[in-house]
Design a protein around this motif. Structure first.
Motif, PDB file in Angstrom:
ATOM      1  N   ASP A 141       2.027 -17.466  16.998  1.00 14.04           N
ATOM      2  CA  ASP A 141       2.269 -18.735  16.307  1.00 14.04           C
ATOM      3  C   ASP A 141       1.254 -18.937  15.186  1.00 14.04           C
ATOM      4  N   SER A 142       0.024 -18.513  15.424  1.00 15.37           N
ATOM      5  CA  SER A 142      -1.032 -18.618  14.412  1.00 15.37           C
ATOM      6  C   SER A 142      -1.776 -17.290  14.334  1.00 15.37           C
ATOM      7  N   PRO A 143      -1.251 -16.335  13.582  1.00 18.13           N
ATOM      8  CA  PRO A 143      -1.920 -15.029  13.485  1.00 18.13           C
ATOM      9  C   PRO A 143      -3.350 -15.168  12.971  1.00 18.13           C
ATOM     10  N   VAL A 144      -4.222 -14.322  13.471  1.00 16.58           N
ATOM     11  CA  VAL A 144      -5.607 -14.290  13.027  1.00 16.58           C
ATOM     12  C   VAL A 144      -5.743 -13.182  11.989  1.00 16.58           C
ATOM     13  N   TRP A 145      -6.230 -13.562  10.801  1.00 12.24           N
ATOM     14  CA  TRP A 145      -6.330 -12.614   9.699  1.00 12.24           C
ATOM     15  C   TRP A 145      -7.778 -12.236   9.419  1.00 12.24           C
ATOM     16  N   SER A 146      -7.970 -11.030   8.953  1.00 13.10           N
ATOM     17  CA  SER A 146      -9.299 -10.563   8.570  1.00 13.10           C
ATOM     18  C   SER A 146      -9.751 -11.219   7.281  1.00 13.10           C
ATOM     19  N   GLU A 147     -11.007 -11.012   6.941  1.00 10.59           N
ATOM     20  CA  GLU A 147     -11.495 -11.341   5.609  1.00 10.59           C
ATOM     21  C   GLU A 147     -10.965 -10.293   4.626  1.00 10.59           C
ATOM     22  N   PRO A 148     -10.900 -10.604   3.325  1.00 10.73           N
ATOM     23  CA  PRO A 148     -10.428  -9.608   2.347  1.00 10.73           C
ATOM     24  C   PRO A 148     -11.289  -8.352   2.334  1.00 10.73           C
ATOM     25  N   ILE A 149     -10.616  -7.226   2.221  1.00 14.94           N
ATOM     26  CA  ILE A 149     -11.250  -5.903   2.227  1.00 14.94           C
ATOM     27  C   ILE A 149     -10.873  -5.179   0.946  1.00 14.94           C
ATOM     28  N   HIS A 150     -11.841  -4.539   0.318  1.00 16.60           N
ATOM     29  CA  HIS A 150     -11.537  -3.735  -0.868  1.00 16.60           C
ATOM     30  C   HIS A 150     -10.876  -2.431  -0.429  1.00 16.60           C
ATOM     31  N   ILE A 151      -9.691  -2.148  -0.966  1.00 16.48           N
ATOM     32  CA  ILE A 151      -8.934  -0.963  -0.579  1.00 16.48           C
ATOM     33  C   ILE A 151      -9.146   0.187  -1.549  1.00 16.48           C
ATOM     34  N   GLY A 152      -9.179  -0.120  -2.842  1.00 20.30           N
ATOM     35  CA  GLY A 152      -9.381   0.949  -3.805  1.00 20.30           C
ATOM     36  C   GLY A 152      -9.180   0.470  -5.224  1.00 20.30           C
ATOM     37  N   SER A 153      -9.433   1.363  -6.177  1.00 18.58           N
ATOM     38  CA  SER A 153      -9.284   1.048  -7.590  1.00 18.58           C
ATOM     39  C   SER A 153      -7.875   1.378  -8.060  1.00 18.58           C
ATOM     40  N   ILE A 168      -3.961   9.107   5.143  1.00 15.89           N
ATOM     41  CA  ILE A 168      -3.061   8.114   4.563  1.00 15.89           C
ATOM     42  C   ILE A 168      -2.954   8.358   3.058  1.00 15.89           C
ATOM     43  N   PHE A 169      -1.747   8.631   2.593  1.00 12.78           N
ATOM     44  CA  PHE A 169      -1.459   8.697   1.160  1.00 12.78           C
ATOM     45  C   PHE A 169      -1.195   7.274   0.692  1.00 12.78           C
ATOM     46  N   ILE A 170      -1.984   6.801  -0.264  1.00 13.28           N
ATOM     47  CA  ILE A 170      -1.856   5.441  -0.769  1.00 13.28           C
ATOM     48  C   ILE A 170      -1.366   5.529  -2.211  1.00 13.28           C
ATOM     49  N   PRO A 171      -0.202   4.965  -2.507  1.00 18.93           N
ATOM     50  CA  PRO A 171       0.411   5.140  -3.826  1.00 18.93           C
ATOM     51  C   PRO A 171      -0.218   4.247  -4.888  1.00 18.93           C
ATOM     52  N   GLY A 172      -1.464   4.513  -5.224  1.00 17.53           N
ATOM     53  CA  GLY A 172      -2.138   3.771  -6.279  1.00 17.53           C
ATOM     54  C   GLY A 172      -1.954   4.455  -7.614  1.00 17.53           C
ATOM     55  N   TYR A 173      -2.156   3.714  -8.673  1.00 16.85           N
ATOM     56  CA  TYR A 173      -2.043   4.314  -9.999  1.00 16.85           C
ATOM     57  C   TYR A 173      -2.811   3.478 -10.998  1.00 16.85           C
ATOM     58  N   GLY A 174      -3.070   4.055 -12.171  1.00 19.58           N
ATOM     59  CA  GLY A 174      -3.720   3.346 -13.267  1.00 19.58           C
ATOM     60  C   GLY A 174      -2.837   3.383 -14.489  1.00 19.58           C
ATOM     61  N   VAL A 175      -3.171   2.586 -15.479  1.00 20.78           N
ATOM     62  CA  VAL A 175      -2.369   2.558 -16.699  1.00 20.78           C
ATOM     63  C   VAL A 175      -3.189   2.956 -17.921  1.00 20.78           C
ATOM     64  N   LYS A 176      -4.418   3.377 -17.706  1.00 17.51           N
ATOM     65  CA  LYS A 176      -5.278   3.774 -18.822  1.00 17.51           C
ATOM     66  C   LYS A 176      -5.279   5.296 -18.997  1.00 17.51           C
ATOM     67  N   ASN A 177      -5.669   6.015 -17.959  1.00 15.92           N
ATOM     68  CA  ASN A 177      -5.710   7.475 -18.024  1.00 15.92           C
ATOM     69  C   ASN A 177      -4.325   8.031 -17.732  1.00 15.92           C
ATOM     70  N   LYS A 178      -3.658   8.553 -18.744  1.00 18.83           N
ATOM     71  CA  LYS A 178      -2.272   8.947 -18.579  1.00 18.83           C
ATOM     72  C   LYS A 178      -2.057  10.440 -18.796  1.00 18.83           C
ATOM     73  N   TYR A 183      -3.394   8.850  -7.180  1.00 17.66           N
ATOM     74  CA  TYR A 183      -3.081   8.282  -5.875  1.00 17.66           C
ATOM     75  C   TYR A 183      -4.400   8.204  -5.123  1.00 17.66           C
ATOM     76  N   LEU A 184      -4.377   7.651  -3.918  1.00 17.12           N
ATOM     77  CA  LEU A 184      -5.580   7.550  -3.118  1.00 17.12           C
ATOM     78  C   LEU A 184      -5.333   8.193  -1.765  1.00 17.12           C
ATOM     79  N   LEU A 185      -6.361   8.771  -1.194  1.00 16.06           N
ATOM     80  CA  LEU A 185      -6.317   9.322   0.150  1.00 16.06           C
ATOM     81  C   LEU A 185      -7.390   8.660   0.996  1.00 16.06           C
ATOM     82  N   ALA A 186      -7.050   8.368   2.246  1.00 14.78           N
ATOM     83  CA  ALA A 186      -8.008   7.719   3.142  1.00 14.78           C
ATOM     84  C   ALA A 186      -7.812   8.230   4.561  1.00 14.78           C
ATOM     85  N   GLU A 187      -8.897   8.237   5.319  1.00 13.83           N
ATOM     86  CA  GLU A 187      -8.805   8.586   6.735  1.00 13.83           C
ATOM     87  C   GLU A 187      -8.062   7.493   7.494  1.00 13.83           C
ATOM     88  N   ARG A 188      -8.273   6.263   7.066  1.00 11.36           N
ATOM     89  CA  ARG A 188      -7.521   5.131   7.605  1.00 11.36           C
ATOM     90  C   ARG A 188      -7.389   4.090   6.512  1.00 11.36           C
TER      91      ARG A 188
END
Length: 392
Positions: A141-153, A168-178, A183-188
């Motif tokens: 009814d009232s989920p408990v949420w974490s504080e904000p966490i930085h995931i990546g650039s 974990i393959f994380i589908p990140g991208y930038g718009v400057k370096n083309k 993408y990003l990779l993480a253990e978790r």
């Protein structure tokens, strides 16, 4: 490092639907019997320092919504906006809401909706960072949420993919370096994501919005939005350490967001705009593949209208596929021919529920299925720029 945006639970009327002038770019998730949705709004258009993200949920299959349940708020005084909220349930049941945020250079106006092409990328999106919050009890009814966490650039828009080695393959991208996709990779997820150099880029600067699918042979298929008229693809046979040459796939796409994932029955689901004409955003169609994405044998038209964009979907534990998309998200679309200062844009967030059987038949045949039901709509028609668009 940027300071994360603030999370405001059950916020005041500043964030109510009656105060919004546009909305779009939605995401969807399902935890048990609860549906979650997210999108962003704020200001008159995007990009704008007034942009913020909205998270809502429904306990009756989308008939009614707690909306907004919370918002990820912009910090206008520092020129920081929030955009592209995404939802994801990681293995184990933890629900994430994550978003992108960036800070405008001093020379920027609060909103510049006529900025396009290279000028858009050179002016905005200089320091995009991704942050997120999670809950381990999303059906409470009232989920408990974490504080904000930085995931990546960079932009992290789309769902992560768990690789065969557990990373974990994380589908990140930038718009400057083309030169290369990123993408990003993480253990978790949510911890020490490393920005990686991916396949060679095709086409011009773009909102890449990549997605990845683990194939039956264990390879990873990297699919990405381009300006070539097709979705581009590359393969990795070593869990994303190296990549094959980037080439156009056989999937036409007018440079707009698509969605792909493997279903529990082994088929792959693709939701796409079937056109190679750049900028032609008409119709969203769901496709099924029985041969690991080589061909797409079955199809179901979800919404044939103009301005249908940004599909996101999740397979529920009830046999249904839940999909969300936007339609004509702001007043730059459907300009009134009699009065160009006004717009007839729909400004809708739509929910669909359908099955594999519906896609195979090419029409709704399952009881309880439906297409493009409006779950949020804005009634605001002025296209004129006002004080809200001034310099900050």
């Amino acid at each position: 490092m940027q300071v994360p945006a603030k999370i405001l639970f059950m916020p005041d009327k500043k964030y109510s639907i009656g105060s919004r002038m546009w909305h779009g770019v939605p995401a969807i998730e399902k935890t048990g019997d609860r549906l979650w949705a997210a999108w962003f709004s704020g200001g008159k258009y995007e990009p704008c320092i007034h942009n913020y993200a909205i998270v809502a949920y429904s306990d009756d299959c989308g008939e009614t919504w707690i909306e907004p349940y919370f918002v990820v708020a912009a910090n206008e005084t520092k020129g920081m906006r929030v955009m592209d909220a995404q939802l994801w349930v990681e293995p184990g049941g933890r629900l994430w809401c994550y978003w992108a945020q960036d800070v405008y250079p001093e020379r920027c106006t609060a909103s510049d909706f006529d900025t396009n092409g290279d000028l858009l990328f050179d002016t905005f999106f200089g320091d995009v960072q991704a942050f997120g919050i999670y809950t381990d009890n999303p059906e409470a009814d009232s989920p408990v949420w974490s504080e904000p966490i930085h995931i990546g650039s960079g932009f992290i828009r789309n769902r992560p993919t768990v690789l065969s080695d557990g990373k974990i393959f994380i589908p990140g991208y930038g718009v400057k370096n083309k030169t290369y996709y990123r993408y990003l990779l993480a253990e978790r997820f949510g911890s020490n994501a490393k920005v990686m150099e991916g396949p060679f880029q095709l086409g011009k600067k773009n909102f890449d919005e990549p997605m990845a699918v683990v194939q039956n042979d264990g390879s990873v298929r990297f699919l990405v939005r381009t300006t070539t008229g097709y979705i581009a693809e590359s393969y990795s046979y070593d869990n994303c350490k190296t990549w094959s040459e980037t080439v156009n796939s056989n999937i036409e796409n007018p440079c707009t967001r698509f969605f792909v994932r493997r279903l529990s029955n082994g088929m792959q689901l693709l939701i796409n705009t079937p056109s190679s004409k750049l900028g032609f955003r008409r119709s969203l169609v769901a496709y099924l593949s029985e041969d690991d994405g080589k061909t797409w044998t079955y199809e179901l038209v979800i919404d044939a209208r103009a301005g249908t964009t940004y599909p996101d979907a999740v397979e529920g534990n009830d046999g249904f596929i839940y999909m969300i998309h936007d339609v004509q998200r702001d007043n730059r679309q459907a300009v009134d021919l009699c009065d160009p200062s006004r717009s007839n844009a729909e400004k809708e967030i739509c929910l669909s529920r359908f099955t594999v059987g519906d896609i195979i038949k090419g029409k709704i045949v399952t009881e309880g299925s439906f297409l493009a039901k409006v779950i949020s709509k804005i009634n605001y028609s002025s296209r004129a720029l006002g004080d809200i668009e001034g310099k900050y």
